[in-house]
Design an enzyme around this catalytic site. Structure first.
Site, mmCIF file in Angstrom:
data_model
loop_
_atom_site.group_PDB
_atom_site.id
_atom_site.type_symbol
_atom_site.label_atom_id
_atom_site.label_comp_id
_atom_site.label_asym_id
_atom_site.label_seq_id
_atom_site.Cartn_x
_atom_site.Cartn_y
_atom_site.Cartn_z
ATOM 1 N N GLY A 46 0.863 -1.171 0.000
ATOM 2 C CA GLY A 46 0.000 0.000 0.000
ATOM 3 C C GLY A 46 0.898 1.219 0.000
ATOM 4 O O GLY A 46 1.785 1.345 0.855
ATOM 5 N N ALA A 47 0.671 2.114 -0.973
ATOM 6 C CA ALA A 47 1.609 3.219 -1.196
ATOM 7 C C ALA A 47 1.865 4.048 0.067
ATOM 8 O O ALA A 47 3.026 4.225 0.473
ATOM 9 C CB ALA A 47 1.101 4.083 -2.351
ATOM 10 N N ARG A 88 10.501 -1.155 -4.328
ATOM 11 C CA ARG A 88 9.350 -1.204 -5.223
ATOM 12 C C ARG A 88 9.323 0.095 -6.030
ATOM 13 O O ARG A 88 9.353 1.186 -5.464
ATOM 14 C CB ARG A 88 8.038 -1.408 -4.439
ATOM 15 C CG ARG A 88 8.081 -2.727 -3.625
ATOM 16 C CD ARG A 88 6.701 -3.193 -3.229
ATOM 17 N NE ARG A 88 5.942 -3.634 -4.392
ATOM 18 C CZ ARG A 88 4.629 -3.867 -4.374
ATOM 19 N NH1 ARG A 88 3.952 -3.686 -3.253
ATOM 20 N NH2 ARG A 88 4.003 -4.258 -5.470
ATOM 21 N N ASP A 236 -1.105 4.512 -6.487
ATOM 22 C CA ASP A 236 0.302 4.361 -6.125
ATOM 23 C C ASP A 236 1.136 5.542 -6.601
ATOM 24 O O ASP A 236 2.182 5.833 -6.038
ATOM 25 C CB ASP A 236 0.856 3.052 -6.687
ATOM 26 C CG ASP A 236 0.323 1.878 -5.882
ATOM 27 O OD1 ASP A 236 -0.818 1.457 -6.126
ATOM 28 O OD2 ASP A 236 1.034 1.423 -4.958
ATOM 29 N N ASN A 246 -2.159 2.466 -10.418
ATOM 30 C CA ASN A 246 -2.709 1.751 -9.262
ATOM 31 C C ASN A 246 -2.667 0.256 -9.583
ATOM 32 O O ASN A 246 -2.277 -0.154 -10.674
ATOM 33 C CB ASN A 246 -4.145 2.232 -8.952
ATOM 34 C CG ASN A 246 -4.653 1.727 -7.603
ATOM 35 O OD1 ASN A 246 -3.940 1.785 -6.606
ATOM 36 N ND2 ASN A 246 -5.869 1.207 -7.568
#
Lengths: 347, 347
Positions: A46-47, A88, A236, A246
């Protein structure tokens, strides 16, 4: 409040999201390497949540730094930042949090390390607290954009587990429930990692919000039947022109929303906005292991030797986004101008 | 040729599709009840394949019928037909095959049972053989409708395993490969039953056709990037106006095809056409157990007590269908007229 991530005085504690909903176990990260591994392996995801994790990871790394020399500390900081940023590539909150911690470091570089680290910790905890506040504010704002008897579809998990707490898309859902505007929630299971089935259901069931699980490919069917009248997702990274990266599958839902004349709302704190990235094509899309597609819950489902692809995100063009809801307000078409204006407001 | 279903002289043998690709095991059905169970539990699935199974199931049931009285035999037939027809409501091939067997019964009702059963068997084997022929013909016709360097997305399994052999959508893929028109195949995994991951990959890998597995929610992403330039699916029932019932997820793909200006082809033998059903809203959509959504490969993925929905099919409106390919030709808009014309041609 769900315990997504917390600083316990010495270490970073996070719920291991890979093991939900079967087990509620907690990971304790003692240094930046363990935080980096937790982000890379999706123990935390989750961003906004990984932004908070990175900030706390920097504190863990910097407190092991013995030297008081400014150059040594800057070099240590950059080594930690590189390791965390590389985990990431798509969510911009990671580099946003790192940049904010870097500014804090630069402001306090005159202090000795023993005094600098508490400043960094204060900043990391501020990032955490502000993220919860942002989610609450955007949740309340977004809830008012929903149809009065909202039957919301959401994708992946943009909930308390994806943030420091309350959630972005699920923040809107929670606020709508509190305001009596919520009739139903549909959650896409969100293959391959099943964040919807595992995490969104777990969160919303704990809050007593009635939620129906569907497979990703059922969304269009329920839209056509009028059982879904709004779509709310997280993000994101949002490019300067309003294109939204996203979780994979989001773009397809936006196309379906247009076809069915259903509002498509994106919920994200300003930390997800990336004015330095002009459009969606400039956003790096992470390709994860095809093993996550050929296998489910550790079991092989495809034949031995099957070739698979696994882009973890997609890009929804701004033209398909009805509105982007952040803690400072609601951006609407033309999104580029609207976003720039919100980003300029002094918070 | 894949051994989807066969009459071995006394029993009906079928590959157990629930256990593919891990195990290649065969079910042997000794009576109509075992055939009905195999259809209901999805040991055999795919509209044309379950039509063939029902025809063979009728033979199994009728050969246990001792009486030579016409009324007894008609009553026995109707009892068998009711049991088989009740197994799955959406695919019309089931009632089509039963109706054809009923006509055969009526034609030969003057014969004694010992002579009637061979006539029924001949008819069942004709249905099987004609289905393979239809697939080969529609495959060759459909292949010519693809772009020259076709990069085809298919959904579920409309292959040899869904028919008596060769396949409908995968018949087009096989013919395109033979004609050198096929560049790539993408297969949706097709939750919840994973027919794409398990069956389509297995079939096409055996044939040496390069296929890439994706999750259902990735299709839009690859269309937007130009990696997919045609969609080909099968059908479970085609209404008189050209609306198409097919595996859940098909309708969403049709919307995405329109958005990306990609041809959306439906491949089905005439046995799938149902002129008695005016439009898609009149097609019964099977709701299967939510357990198939909350669990994958026997393992629970959603929290205990999670609510789920499981419509097994959806309806694609005729306006989103570029063409329907059957063994007698290609139906195009306006589909209602075009389908009626093809159905009238004497085969």
């Amino acid at each position: 409040m769900l315990p997504t991530i917390a600083w316990d005085g010495e270490t970073v504690v996070m719920i291991d999201q890979r093991r939900l909903p079967q087990e509620e176990t907690y990971l304790r990260c003692r240094d930046q390497h363990e935080v980096a591994a937790a982000i890379r392996d999706m123990a935390i995801r989750g961003a906004p949540a990984i932004g908070v994790a990175a900030a706390m990871g920097i504190v863990l790394g910097m407190q092991r730094q013995a030297s008081d020399a400014a150059g040594d500390r800057a070099a240590t900081f950059e080594a930690i930042a590189r390791e965390l940023a590389a985990t990431r590539p798509t969510a911009v909150n990671l580099s946003w949090a790192i940049a904010r911690m870097r500014r804090c470091l630069e402001t306090h570089l005159a202090l000795r390390t023993a005094s600098l680290v508490p400043e960094l910790l204060r900043e990391a905890l501020a990032i955490e607290r502000e993220d919860i506040d942002a989610c609450r504010r955007l949740g309340d704002l977004g809830a008012l954009l929903l149809p009065e008897r909202a039957r919301v579809l959401t994708h992946c998990n943009a909930g308390a587990l994806a943030t420091a707490g309350y959630g972005t898309a699920l923040g809107i859902v929670r606020s709508a429930a509190r305001l009596g505007r919520l009739e139903a929630v549909f959650a896409d299971e969100t293959r391959p990692f099943l964040q919807g089935a595992r995490l969104t259901l777990w969160e919303l069931m704990r809050d007593g919000i009635p939620t129906t699980l569907i497979t990703d490919n059922m969304a269009a069917h329920f839209m056509a039947r009028g059982e879904i009248n709004a779509i709310v997702v997280g993000a994101d990274r949002i490019a300067a022109n309003g294109d939204v990266a996203n979780k994979i599958g989001t773009y397809g839902l936006a196309v379906l929303a247009k076809e069915h004349c259903i509002p498509f709302l994106v919920a994200a704190p300003l930390s997800t906005f990336d004015p330095a990235t002009p459009t969606g094509v400039d956003i790096p899309i992470e390709e994860r292991s095809p093993h996550e597609v050929t296998h489910i819950a550790g079991q092989r489902v495809a034949p031995e030797g099957a070739v698979a692809r696994h882009p973890a995100f997609d890009v929804t063009p701004a033209r398909l986004v009805s509105a982007i809801v952040c803690e400072r307000g609601v951006a609407r078409a033309p999104l580029a101008d609207s976003l720039a204006q919100l980003a300029r407001i002094v918070g």
